[in-house]
Write an enzyme that holds these catalytic residues in place. Structure first.
Site, PDB file in Angstrom:
ATOM      1  CD  GLU A  73      -2.329   1.377   2.803  1.00 40.89           C
ATOM      2  OE1 GLU A  73      -2.468   2.518   3.289  1.00 40.89           O
ATOM      3  OE2 GLU A  73      -2.672   0.336   3.405  1.00 40.89           O
ATOM      4  NE  ARG A 101       0.511   8.128   5.876  1.00 39.22           N
ATOM      5  CZ  ARG A 101       0.662   7.442   7.001  1.00 39.22           C
ATOM      6  NH1 ARG A 101       1.806   7.527   7.659  1.00 39.22           N
ATOM      7  NH2 ARG A 101      -0.305   6.672   7.446  1.00 39.22           N
ATOM      8  CB  THR A 126      -2.906   8.565   2.796  1.00 35.59           C
ATOM      9  OG1 THR A 126      -2.025   7.700   3.537  1.00 35.59           O
ATOM     10  CG2 THR A 126      -3.209   9.780   3.657  1.00 35.59           C
ATOM     11  CE  LYS A 140      -5.853   2.288   7.543  1.00 31.60           C
ATOM     12  NZ  LYS A 140      -5.172   3.351   6.760  1.00 31.60           N
TER      13      LYS A 140
END
Length: 222
Positions: free
Chosen positions: A46, A50, A74, A134
């Site tokens: 993943e 960021r 994210t 998640k």
């Protein structure tokens, strides 16, 4: 999104059991990173949005290793989702349950795992037809004990705990049958990536894969 595509991604994540969560500052290291993870036994990552290098890193991995399951983390906006899909991401993950972002991912056919940590957030995900989410931030929120408590009324939901999980706490989560896989950064921390410590990443990944085999064997026997 076709149900089959989402199920296929979830099934593959379930077979891997651990998802390396990557923060990468130099996209030129992306392919070597993917190779190290795959050589260690985890053909998955993943790549989090960021850093400015995330989209290019996703693109390079997707082109170099089409067998590698690469997702975008994210994912905070519909634009993030569009960029992730265009780069070759096969799934998206977000830290929270943003209905607009989730609906957009469903519309464009990108399997999405939004973050939840309360029953209300979980019900929002269920309302959109999701059955895998998640659980974030896992350890600060209360760990597997809290996850078991909030999941009890929702029997058909599965979870990917992420946040503060380490090799030492992995067994607690994978021992819970409703956990698909755990996300973690300890096998490929950003300083190892930036210094090119790919042998170290490969070796740590191998240790994690062996640990997962032992955990799953104990779970089956229990």
């Amino acid at each position: 999104m076709t149900i089959a595509s989402s199920v296929a991604v979830t099934d593959r994540l379930r077979s891997l059991r651990v998802v390396p969560v990557i923060v990468i500052d130099d996209a030129r290291r992306a392919v070597a990173l993917a190779e190290a993870l795959a050589d260690g036994g985890l053909g998955c990552a993943e790549v989090t949005f960021r850093t400015a290098a995330a989209v290019e890193a996703l693109t390079l991995i997707a082109k170099a290793r089409p067998d590698f399951l690469v997702g975008a983390g994210t994912v905070l906006t519909p634009e993030h989702a569009d960029r992730a899909l265009a780069a070759g991401a096969q799934f998206a993950v977000s830290p929270g349950m943003n209905r607009r972002v989730v609906e957009h991912c469903l519309d464009i056919g990108l399997p999405m795992y939004p973050g939840i940590c309360t029953p209300s957030e979980l019900e929002s995900a269920l309302e959109l037809g999701l059955r895998a989410v998640k659980f974030f931030p896992a350890e600060p929120t209360g760990g597997v004990k809290y996850l078991k408590a909030i999941s009890a009324p929702y029997g058909d939901v599965e979870f990917m705990p992420t946040g503060g999980i380490t090799r030492d706490t992995l067994a607690d989560y994978l021992g819970f049958r409703r956990v698909i896989a755990c996300g973690g950064s300890w096998m490929a921390p950003s300083d190892w990536i930036s210094t090119g410590a790919f042998d170290r990443i490969r070796d740590e990944t191998r240790r994690v894969v062996q640990l997962v085999r032992e955990i799953d064997a104990r779970t089956v026997a229990a």
